[in-house]
Design an enzyme around this catalytic site. Structure first.
Site, short mmCIF file in Angstrom:
data_model
loop_
_atom_site.label_atom_id
_atom_site.label_comp_id
_atom_site.label_asym_id
_atom_site.label_seq_id
_atom_site.Cartn_x
_atom_site.Cartn_y
_atom_site.Cartn_z
N ASN A 9 -1.40 1.03 -3.18
CA ASN A 9 -2.66 1.39 -2.05
C ASN A 9 -2.59 1.99 -1.31
OD1 ASN A 9 -4.21 0.38 -0.73
ND2 ASN A 9 -3.98 -1.57 0.39
N TRP A 10 -2.99 2.81 -1.44
CA TRP A 10 -3.34 3.83 -0.12
C TRP A 10 -4.19 4.09 1.33
CZ3 TRP A 10 -4.67 8.62 -4.57
CH2 TRP A 10 -4.04 8.56 -5.33
N LYS A 11 -4.26 2.77 0.98
CA LYS A 11 -5.41 2.96 2.38
C LYS A 11 -6.05 3.62 2.71
CE LYS A 11 -2.03 -0.74 3.04
NZ LYS A 11 -1.75 -2.08 4.01
N HIS A 94 -7.67 -8.33 0.75
CA HIS A 94 -6.02 -8.15 1.60
C HIS A 94 -6.23 -8.41 2.67
CE1 HIS A 94 -3.14 -4.81 3.73
NE2 HIS A 94 -2.88 -5.06 2.42
N GLU A 96 -6.00 -6.87 5.45
CA GLU A 96 -6.38 -6.01 6.66
C GLU A 96 -7.39 -6.00 6.39
OE1 GLU A 96 -3.84 -2.68 5.55
OE2 GLU A 96 -2.84 -3.66 6.08
N GLU A 166 1.97 -10.97 -0.57
CA GLU A 166 1.43 -9.86 0.61
C GLU A 166 2.25 -10.78 2.77
OE1 GLU A 166 0.50 -6.14 -0.86
OE2 GLU A 166 -0.88 -6.78 0.35
N GLY A 172 3.69 -2.52 6.27
CA GLY A 172 4.00 -2.14 7.31
C GLY A 172 4.76 -1.87 8.44
N SER A 211 6.33 -2.78 2.68
CA SER A 211 7.56 -2.41 2.92
C SER A 211 8.97 -2.68 2.02
CB SER A 211 8.08 -3.19 3.96
OG SER A 211 7.30 -2.98 5.70
N GLY A 232 2.55 0.35 -0.11
CA GLY A 232 1.47 0.56 0.91
C GLY A 232 2.11 1.79 0.69
N GLY A 233 2.92 1.74 2.19
CA GLY A 233 3.54 3.13 2.67
C GLY A 233 4.50 4.26 1.49
P1 13P Z 1 3.62 -1.82 3.11
O1 13P Z 1 4.17 -1.19 1.58
O2 13P Z 1 2.69 -0.20 4.02
O3 13P Z 1 4.40 -2.18 3.64
O4 13P Z 1 2.20 -2.16 2.52
C1 13P Z 1 1.65 -3.09 1.70
C2 13P Z 1 0.32 -3.53 1.12
O5 13P Z 1 -0.18 -3.75 1.72
C3 13P Z 1 0.43 -2.99 0.19
O6 13P Z 1 -1.46 -3.76 -0.12
#
Ligand code: 13P
Length: 249
Positions: A9-11, A94, A96, A166, A172, A211, A232-233
């Site tokens: 998920n590149w956000k 998600h 967010e 999640e 994050g 993470s 994510g990251g």
């Molecule tokens: P991180 O891997 O950056 O914690 O993000 C997880 C995430 O929100 C994937 O959708």
């Protein structure tokens, strides 16, 4: 045996140049990867990424999908548009989207239904905040988020769908649920679905997100009910993302 799914998920990250480099890096590093793989770019880059991945065993997903199919819904993107532009998956709910943009369980369920109706595989994100974990309400929160979908789609909505657990406090933050903590919630989710339909539960892919990185992926992915990761990251660096894919293979 469920096949694992690792999705990036590149956000809201990247630009044309960095995304070209990332996709090339992933394409060139797939030797030894034997799991399902997907990337979820910012929507405007979906056609470009889908084109670059044509013929490559890496699928494309969207980070969200409109609950409606067409019409006066400024700023939204329909499931049919995403499918036409090459998406197989759509993330819905998600944390967010829930916390920063006020998406309710009901709206998330409607988005989930729209994904399915348009031939996309929904990835339903569920998870508790730190406060909810400390209150001991993790299972109640996750159950409520899943029940909202069942209310609209029935348990059949999860036939072929994906759930991503999640924990919000792990997203994050560099804090990860321990494999045992994650497994406990994954088993709860599968058990909840199994209570309604054992066959759907047995094949349900339940990813862990929060993470996940090359250092912790193998231990998380070794757990019985952890069927992949939503990253994510660490999905923004080809080497890290590929290392997680290899840990899932
Ligand atoms: P991180 O891997 O950056 O914690 O993000 C997880 C995430 O929100 C994937 O959708």
């Amino acid at each position: 045996m469920r096949r694992k799914l690792v999705a990036g998920n590149w956000k809201m990250n990247g630009n044309r140049e960095s995304i070209r480099t990332l996709v090339e890096g992933i394409k060139n590093g797939l030797d030894g990867v034997n799991c399902d793989v997907a990337v979820c770019p910012p929507a405007v880059y979906i056609p470009k990424v889908a084109g670059m991945l044509d013929g490559v065993p890496v699928e494309v997903g969207a980070q969200n999908v409109c609950d409606q199919d067409s019409g006066a819904f400024t700023g939204e993107i329909s499931g049919a548009m995403l499918a036409e532009c090459g998406c197989k998956y759509a993330i819905v709910g998600h944390s967010e989207r829930r916390s920063l943009y006020g998406e309710t369980d009901e709206l998330v369920a409607a988005r989930f239904a729209a994904a399915r109706r348009n031939g996309l595989v929904p990835i339903l994100c569920v998870g508790e905040t730190l406060e909810e974990r400390e209150n001991g309400t993790t299972e109640a929160v996750v159950a409520r988020q899943i029940d909202a979908v069942i209310a609209v789609e029935g348990v059949a909505g999860f036939d072929g769908a994906v759930i991503a657990y999640e924990p919000v406090w792990a997203i994050g933050t560099g804090k990860t649920a321990t494999p045992e903590m994650a497994q406990e919630v994954h088993a709860f989710i599968r058990g909840k679905i199994a209570g309604l339909d054992q066959a759907i539960a047995d094949k349900l892919v339940i990813q862990y997100g929060g993470s996940m990185n090359p250092g912790n992926a193998a231990d998380l992915l070794a757990m019985e009910d952890i069927d992949g990761g939503l990253i994510g990251g660490a999905s923004l660096k080809a080497d890290d993302f590929l290392a997680i894919c290899k840990a899932a293979s």
